[in-house]
Scaffold this active site. Structure first.
Site, PDB file in Angstrom:
ATOM      1  N   HIS A 182      -1.905  -8.928   1.919  1.00 26.24           N
ATOM      2  CA  HIS A 182      -1.601  -7.665   2.607  1.00 26.24           C
ATOM      3  C   HIS A 182      -2.752  -7.381   3.586  1.00 26.24           C
ATOM      4  CE1 HIS A 182       0.177  -3.835   3.374  1.00 26.24           C
ATOM      5  NE2 HIS A 182      -0.208  -3.156   2.310  1.00 26.24           N
ATOM      6  N   HIS A 224       5.788 -12.750   7.330  1.00 27.90           N
ATOM      7  CA  HIS A 224       5.994 -11.356   6.922  1.00 27.90           C
ATOM      8  C   HIS A 224       7.156 -11.279   5.951  1.00 27.90           C
ATOM      9  CE1 HIS A 224       6.441  -7.007   7.112  1.00 27.90           C
ATOM     10  NE2 HIS A 224       5.186  -7.017   7.509  1.00 27.90           N
ATOM     11  N   SER A 226       0.830  -1.222   0.000  1.00 24.58           N
ATOM     12  CA  SER A 226       0.000   0.000   0.000  1.00 24.58           C
ATOM     13  C   SER A 226       0.862   1.268   0.000  1.00 24.58           C
ATOM     14  CB  SER A 226      -0.976   0.006   1.182  1.00 24.58           C
ATOM     15  OG  SER A 226      -0.320  -0.233   2.394  1.00 24.58           O
ATOM     16  N   ASP A 280      -2.238  -8.540  11.539  1.00 29.19           N
ATOM     17  CA  ASP A 280      -3.599  -8.957  11.180  1.00 29.19           C
ATOM     18  C   ASP A 280      -4.094 -10.142  11.993  1.00 29.19           C
ATOM     19  OD1 ASP A 280      -3.793  -7.016   9.108  1.00 29.19           O
ATOM     20  OD2 ASP A 280      -2.465  -8.252   7.894  1.00 29.19           O
ATOM     21  N   ARG A 317       3.101  -5.009  16.711  1.00 28.27           N
ATOM     22  CA  ARG A 317       1.710  -4.556  16.614  1.00 28.27           C
ATOM     23  C   ARG A 317       0.771  -5.687  17.063  1.00 28.27           C
ATOM     24  NH1 ARG A 317       1.742  -3.022  10.404  1.00 28.27           N
ATOM     25  NH2 ARG A 317       2.586  -5.134  10.427  1.00 28.27           N
TER      26      ARG A 317
END
Ligand code: CMX
Length: 443
Positions: free
Chosen positions: A271, A318, A241, A376, A327
């Site tokens: 993604h 990743h 992105s 995610d 995160r």
């Protein structure tokens, strides 16, 4: 000129001059070499662009202008009575490279509130789409419909000096960021709440107002939204992105066009769409096992089944990180701090169990470079806990947050006068010839 823009202008000029000098004096300095594998496999590890807002370390995770996720959760200003940072603060930090004061984030929040009116035709365009349209498609369509508002495009058409590009990109970016929560909430309420829309409340901070317009008034969801919007903002420049926004912006496509392009990339399952995929995967796992909490052995079997069917385990792996994503850890901490003490949540508990079971299985495949969870993996179960069960919508929230990082970067791109991006490419025949020539020279 607003105060943030004034501070940016004062900062950008000297940095742009320094970069120009750096290119002039050290432009031939070699930053590295790359391999055939890197050229075929997504340019991983090749340093090919400059991103000022954040830097990703494979072992340690993301740092925003030098600050780690735990540091920003501690140091950035909070809403009154709040315990999680305000996203206004991370935008300020990424744009200026300085920690904001409480007053700075208040000013920025007010600035966005003043810019937040979405033109009516954007809603009209959305209303014409079949309600079944995926929320990310609706999001991109709405961003494109807002492009009629681009000050950069209008100014470029009239003719502007290169040195003023950043000014218009700043204005477009600020307007876009201010309006995205309203657009996202409109898509959500239209698709899932019978078009029963909720007016914005300009007294609320940006993230709390988003929660409010989505229909979530309780303090807990607003707190989650502030953290969610803060931790998803940026992941240096090479992710799909961010890179797409940067690339399309380099053609001097305006911020609406560039950001919409970036969002098309975020909508991919490898993604941003992975947050939706994780929830579907967990729900399917639970359903297949008859509901309730599965055992570790059942989770192990389910992961192996996923792999044997040639699918990815969503939320794991990743392209850069080689450890647990901080995160993920921040969201795990959120669960343990604010939710579990009131009573364990089954889906959040499954995420913790998968975290224990999945890495050794993924590692044992011998090919997955990072067996650890990414951002995610945890976000969907937290949203579900507070009642947002419509998992097809989750990537839109990721996109609203990602706007802050990629648009702060786009402002810097134009302030530094980055030219159009145009890397070279090579054919397989060309690679084979180069290898043969090198081997012949050695022999
Ligand atoms: N499950 C199964 N296989 C996986 C895997 C996973 N979670 N992660 C990587 N692999 C596989 C790859 O598909 C690749 O297989 P092939 O050699 O057969 O093509 C192999 O392992 C090597 O891949 P890698 O070098 O470790 O990973 P990449 O850099 O190519 O891809 C990523 C990174 C994130 C796309 C990948 O790990 C993945 O597909 N993960 C699941 C989807 C996901 O969670 N995406 C979200 C990432 C965060 C975000 O951007 O939001």
């Amino acid at each position: 000129m607003d105060s943030l823009k004034e501070k940016f202008a004062a900062k950008a000029g000297p940095v742009a001059a320094e970069v120009k000098q750096l290119i002039k004096e050290k432009g031939d300095f070699k930053l590295g070499e790359y391999t055939v594998a890197q050229v075929y496999q997504g340019m991983k590890g090749m340093v090919g662009l400059v991103t000022e807002t954040s830097k990703l370390d494979p072992e340690e995770g993301i740092r925003f202008r030098g600050y780690s996720i735990p540091e920003i959760r501690e140091k950035l200003p909070k809403a009154p009575g709040g315990t999680e940072p305000l996203p206004e603060g991370i935008f300020y930090l990424m744009l200026l490279g300085e920690l904001p004061t409480q007053e700075d984030v208040l000013n920025l929040g007010n600035n966005w509130a003043r810019r937040a009116i979405v033109p009516k035709h954007v809603f009209d365009v959305l209303d014409k789409l079949p309600a079944s349209t995926h929320p990310m498609t609706q999001f991109v369509v709405a961003i494109m419909a807002m492009q009629t508002e681009s000050l950069f495009a209008a100014a470029y058409k009239k003719g502007i000096n290169k040195k003023d590009y950043w000014d218009y990109v700043y204005e477009d970016s600020m307007n876009l960021i201010a309006r995205l929560p309203r657009v996202a909430a409109y898509i959500y309420r239209r698709k899932y709440k019978n078009g029963d829309h909720i007016e914005p409340d300009p007294k609320l901070d940006w993230a709390a107002n988003l929660a409010h317009m989505l229909g979530y008034e309780d303090f807990d969801m607003k707190r989650l939204m502030r953290m969610y919007m803060t931790i998803h903002v940026d992941h240096e420049g090479g992710n799909v992105s961010a890179h797409t926004t940067h690339l399309v912006g380099s053609a001097l496509s305006d911020p609406y066009l560039a950001f919409a392009a970036g969002m098309n990339g975020l909508a991919g399952p490898l993604h941003g769409l992975a947050n939706q995929e994780v929830l579907s995967w967990i729900l399917e796992l639970r359903e297949e096992l008859g509901g309730g909490l599965p055992t570790e052995k059942q989770i192990e079997d389910y992961i192996k089944k996923t792999l044997s069917e040639g699918k990815v385990v969503p939320g794991y792996g990743h392209a850069v990180l080689r450890k647990t994503d901080p995160r993920f850890t921040a969201q795990q901490d959120f669960y343990l701090k604010y939710i579990k003490p009131q009573g364990a949540d089954d889906l959040c508990e499954i995420v913790q169990m998968v975290y224990k079971v999945a890495p050794p299985i993924l590692e044992a495949t011998g090919k997955i470079k990072n067996p650890w969870p990414n951002v995610d993996s945890h976000s969907g179960v937290l949203l579900t806990h507070y009642g947002m069960v419509e998992h097809e919508f989750y990537t839109v929230l990721f996109g609203v947050s990602r706007a802050l990082g990629v648009l702060a970067s786009l402002i810097w791109d134009r302030a530094l006068g980055h030219p159009i991006e145009r890397p070279g490419s090579i054919t397989t025949e060309g690679i084979k010839k180069k290898i043969a020539a090198a081997e012949a020279a050695k022999a």
